[in-house]
Design an enzyme around this catalytic site. Sequence first.
Site, PDB file in Angstrom:
ATOM      1  N   LYS A  60     154.888 -45.949  93.245  1.00 26.13           N
ATOM      2  CA  LYS A  60     154.297 -44.995  92.292  1.00 26.13           C
ATOM      3  C   LYS A  60     155.352 -43.962  91.870  1.00 26.13           C
ATOM      4  O   LYS A  60     156.380 -43.808  92.552  1.00 26.13           O
ATOM      5  CB  LYS A  60     153.105 -44.298  92.938  1.00 26.13           C
ATOM      6  CG  LYS A  60     153.453 -43.475  94.177  1.00 26.13           C
ATOM      7  CD  LYS A  60     152.213 -43.009  94.930  1.00 26.13           C
ATOM      8  CE  LYS A  60     152.578 -42.227  96.176  1.00 26.13           C
ATOM      9  NZ  LYS A  60     151.396 -41.970  97.016  1.00 26.13           N
ATOM     10  N   ARG A  91     140.036 -36.646  99.742  1.00 28.77           N
ATOM     11  CA  ARG A  91     140.605 -36.793  98.401  1.00 28.77           C
ATOM     12  C   ARG A  91     139.712 -37.707  97.572  1.00 28.77           C
ATOM     13  O   ARG A  91     138.923 -37.242  96.775  1.00 28.77           O
ATOM     14  CB  ARG A  91     142.039 -37.330  98.526  1.00 28.77           C
ATOM     15  CG  ARG A  91     142.884 -37.169  97.319  1.00 28.77           C
ATOM     16  CD  ARG A  91     144.374 -37.315  97.590  1.00 28.77           C
ATOM     17  NE  ARG A  91     144.775 -38.625  98.090  1.00 28.77           N
ATOM     18  CZ  ARG A  91     146.045 -38.957  98.347  1.00 28.77           C
ATOM     19  NH1 ARG A  91     147.006 -38.093  98.159  1.00 28.77           N
ATOM     20  NH2 ARG A  91     146.349 -40.153  98.803  1.00 28.77           N
ATOM     21  N   HIS A 138     143.454 -43.463 104.145  1.00 24.54           N
ATOM     22  CA  HIS A 138     144.759 -42.779 104.110  1.00 24.54           C
ATOM     23  C   HIS A 138     144.737 -41.621 105.101  1.00 24.54           C
ATOM     24  O   HIS A 138     143.773 -40.857 105.136  1.00 24.54           O
ATOM     25  CB  HIS A 138     145.012 -42.266 102.690  1.00 24.54           C
ATOM     26  CG  HIS A 138     146.400 -41.771 102.441  1.00 24.54           C
ATOM     27  ND1 HIS A 138     147.522 -42.539 102.672  1.00 24.54           N
ATOM     28  CD2 HIS A 138     146.865 -40.571 101.977  1.00 24.54           C
ATOM     29  CE1 HIS A 138     148.611 -41.834 102.344  1.00 24.54           C
ATOM     30  NE2 HIS A 138     148.234 -40.642 101.934  1.00 24.54           N
ATOM     31  N   ARG A 162     151.280 -49.715 103.857  1.00 16.74           N
ATOM     32  CA  ARG A 162     151.758 -49.231 102.563  1.00 16.74           C
ATOM     33  C   ARG A 162     152.971 -48.337 102.804  1.00 16.74           C
ATOM     34  O   ARG A 162     152.844 -47.205 103.250  1.00 16.74           O
ATOM     35  CB  ARG A 162     150.656 -48.404 101.861  1.00 16.74           C
ATOM     36  CG  ARG A 162     149.333 -49.133 101.728  1.00 16.74           C
ATOM     37  CD  ARG A 162     148.313 -48.281 100.975  1.00 16.74           C
ATOM     38  NE  ARG A 162     148.038 -46.996 101.595  1.00 16.74           N
ATOM     39  CZ  ARG A 162     147.086 -46.772 102.490  1.00 16.74           C
ATOM     40  NH1 ARG A 162     146.271 -47.738 102.872  1.00 16.74           N
ATOM     41  NH2 ARG A 162     146.921 -45.560 102.998  1.00 16.74           N
ATOM     42  N   TYR A 209     173.914 -16.561  82.554  1.00 12.40           N
ATOM     43  CA  TYR A 209     172.872 -15.675  82.013  1.00 12.40           C
ATOM     44  C   TYR A 209     172.639 -14.482  82.938  1.00 12.40           C
ATOM     45  O   TYR A 209     172.613 -14.624  84.163  1.00 12.40           O
ATOM     46  CB  TYR A 209     171.556 -16.437  81.860  1.00 12.40           C
ATOM     47  CG  TYR A 209     171.574 -17.423  80.712  1.00 12.40           C
ATOM     48  CD1 TYR A 209     171.762 -16.991  79.395  1.00 12.40           C
ATOM     49  CD2 TYR A 209     171.394 -18.774  80.954  1.00 12.40           C
ATOM     50  CE1 TYR A 209     171.772 -17.912  78.349  1.00 12.40           C
ATOM     51  CE2 TYR A 209     171.405 -19.693  79.922  1.00 12.40           C
ATOM     52  CZ  TYR A 209     171.595 -19.255  78.614  1.00 12.40           C
ATOM     53  OH  TYR A 209     171.608 -20.151  77.587  1.00 12.40           O
ATOM     54  N   CYS A 269     171.589 -22.889  84.378  1.00 13.59           N
ATOM     55  CA  CYS A 269     171.136 -22.962  82.983  1.00 13.59           C
ATOM     56  C   CYS A 269     170.313 -24.234  82.780  1.00 13.59           C
ATOM     57  O   CYS A 269     170.119 -25.015  83.700  1.00 13.59           O
ATOM     58  CB  CYS A 269     172.335 -22.982  82.035  1.00 13.59           C
ATOM     59  SG  CYS A 269     173.555 -21.705  82.361  1.00 13.59           S
ATOM     60  N   ASP A 278     171.095 -26.907  81.128  1.00  8.99           N
ATOM     61  CA  ASP A 278     171.878 -28.149  81.124  1.00  8.99           C
ATOM     62  C   ASP A 278     173.160 -28.075  81.937  1.00  8.99           C
ATOM     63  O   ASP A 278     173.880 -29.066  82.024  1.00  8.99           O
ATOM     64  CB  ASP A 278     172.272 -28.499  79.681  1.00  8.99           C
ATOM     65  CG  ASP A 278     171.150 -28.238  78.715  1.00  8.99           C
ATOM     66  OD1 ASP A 278     170.124 -28.914  78.846  1.00  8.99           O
ATOM     67  OD2 ASP A 278     171.281 -27.331  77.872  1.00  8.99           O
TER      68      ASP A 278
HETATM   69  C1  LIG Z   1     151.719 -42.376  98.293  1.00  4.17           C
HETATM   70  C2  LIG Z   1     150.806 -43.113  99.170  1.00  4.17           C
HETATM   71  C3  LIG Z   1     151.313 -43.893 100.223  1.00  4.17           C
HETATM   72  C4  LIG Z   1     152.761 -43.867 100.653  1.00  4.17           C
HETATM   73  O1  LIG Z   1     152.949 -42.779 101.532  1.00  4.17           O
HETATM   74  P1  LIG Z   1     154.371 -42.516 102.211  1.00  4.17           P
HETATM   75  O2  LIG Z   1     154.120 -41.332 103.078  1.00  4.17           O
HETATM   76  O3  LIG Z   1     155.304 -42.200 101.090  1.00  4.17           O
HETATM   77  O4  LIG Z   1     154.735 -43.738 102.937  1.00  4.17           O
HETATM   78  C5  LIG Z   1     150.426 -44.694 100.917  1.00  4.17           C
HETATM   79  N1  LIG Z   1     149.104 -44.702 100.599  1.00  4.17           N
HETATM   80  C6  LIG Z   1     148.583 -43.947  99.622  1.00  4.17           C
HETATM   81  C7  LIG Z   1     147.126 -44.002  99.351  1.00  4.17           C
HETATM   82  C8  LIG Z   1     149.403 -43.108  98.877  1.00  4.17           C
HETATM   83  O5  LIG Z   1     148.884 -42.353  97.920  1.00  4.17           O
END
Ligand SMILES: *Cc1c(COP(=O)(O)O)cnc(C)c1O
Length: 380
Positions: free
Chosen positions: A39, A134, A164, A217, A263, A309, A311
């Site tokens: 992602k 979430r 998660h 994941r 600046y 700045c 750039d």
């Molecule tokens: C981003 C995400 C992950 C990956 O998490 P990491 O800590 O980067 O390994 C896994 N599961 C879900 C649902 C996420 O949103």
Amino acid sequence: MMEFYRDTWAEIDLDAIKWNVEKTIEELDPSVALFAVVKANAYGHGDVQVARSALQAGAKGLAVAFLDEALKLRASGIDAPILVLGASRPEDAHLAAEHRISVTVHDEDWLSKVYLKKGLLLNIHIKCDTGMGRIGLKTKEELRHVAGQIDQSDSFVFEGIFTHFATADEPETNYVEKQLEHFQHLVNSLSVKPPFVHCSNSAATLRFKGAGCNTVRLGISMYGLTPSTDIAPLLPFQLKPAFSLKSKLVHVKKLKPGEKVSYGATYEASEYEWIGTLPIGYADGWIRKLEGQDVLIDGRRMPIVGRICMDQCMVRLPKEYKTGTLATLIGRQGNEEITMEEIAEKRETINYEIPCVITSRVPRVYIEKEKIISVANSLL
Ligand SMILES: *Cc1c(COP(=O)(O)O)cnc(C)c1O
């Protein structure tokens, strides 16, 4: 191969990505499938290139946050399974089905709003909220309802169930254990289990070997970054960071005592000083808060002086250097290293955020076997 015409770029070491994936797979039971989380343009590293490397290294599928990200991967010819982890709109489900993209069902009403042409199949992962707060289903009753809807439709395929963790990167494990127990309770209440059951992000993958699920994941540690500094000592192998940020001196001059820089004219030379200019600024994600941060030139640390700045920014040099001299803002030069964590600490955030916010104006240069194999420049 695409080109770029500025002296600032990010180097992405695809061998490091592959190494991190391969070493992680070695840590897991051979039956566990690894999904590479790509992602947010692969945490700023480049989604298509990282996805290809992760798949070559043994990842079985990919995960993204939004349907658009999945569609981009499909459009670039990637054929592997892709799961959208976040909420998609029910009215867009046909797009997911047409492109064989798996979607997440995160509330009880979602499936009742999906209409698919006959013959289209939608692969579904059910998201359970076991304590992250979430998105996701919270109770057995909600889960039974959604599983029933999937079962009764010819268009829906029950492919996975997941949750998660909120604290897998913290030393204390009580909360993770509570979440896992809740998840197992939900999964066990299903009469038919889907093929993919997953709960682990990087931290849980590396610390708990996927916590008994058959899929993980992997995000941050695929990029060679530790999920948190607290658990760095608990990781089973040394991760290899893939991302470095480089630039070159484009202007070098000697200031007289009392002359000013940038600046606000806030920096004043206290003696005769060499000042170099780097063509990177806050519009590249090198934000003003990084004033005072060191960069590496000639294997040594040198501070950014004066305001950053849009750039450009200026560096105090210990002596004259030629224009064209390499500067490393993140990464290694000789024995010195500026880590993602050092930049994160300076910015009062986490390492995850740093490569994500190096903007698309900075070309990404892909390295394999120490050679440049491609360049991604969003401008050309
Ligand atoms: C981003 C995400 C992950 C990956 O998490 P990491 O800590 O980067 O390994 C896994 N599961 C879900 C649902 C996420 O949103």
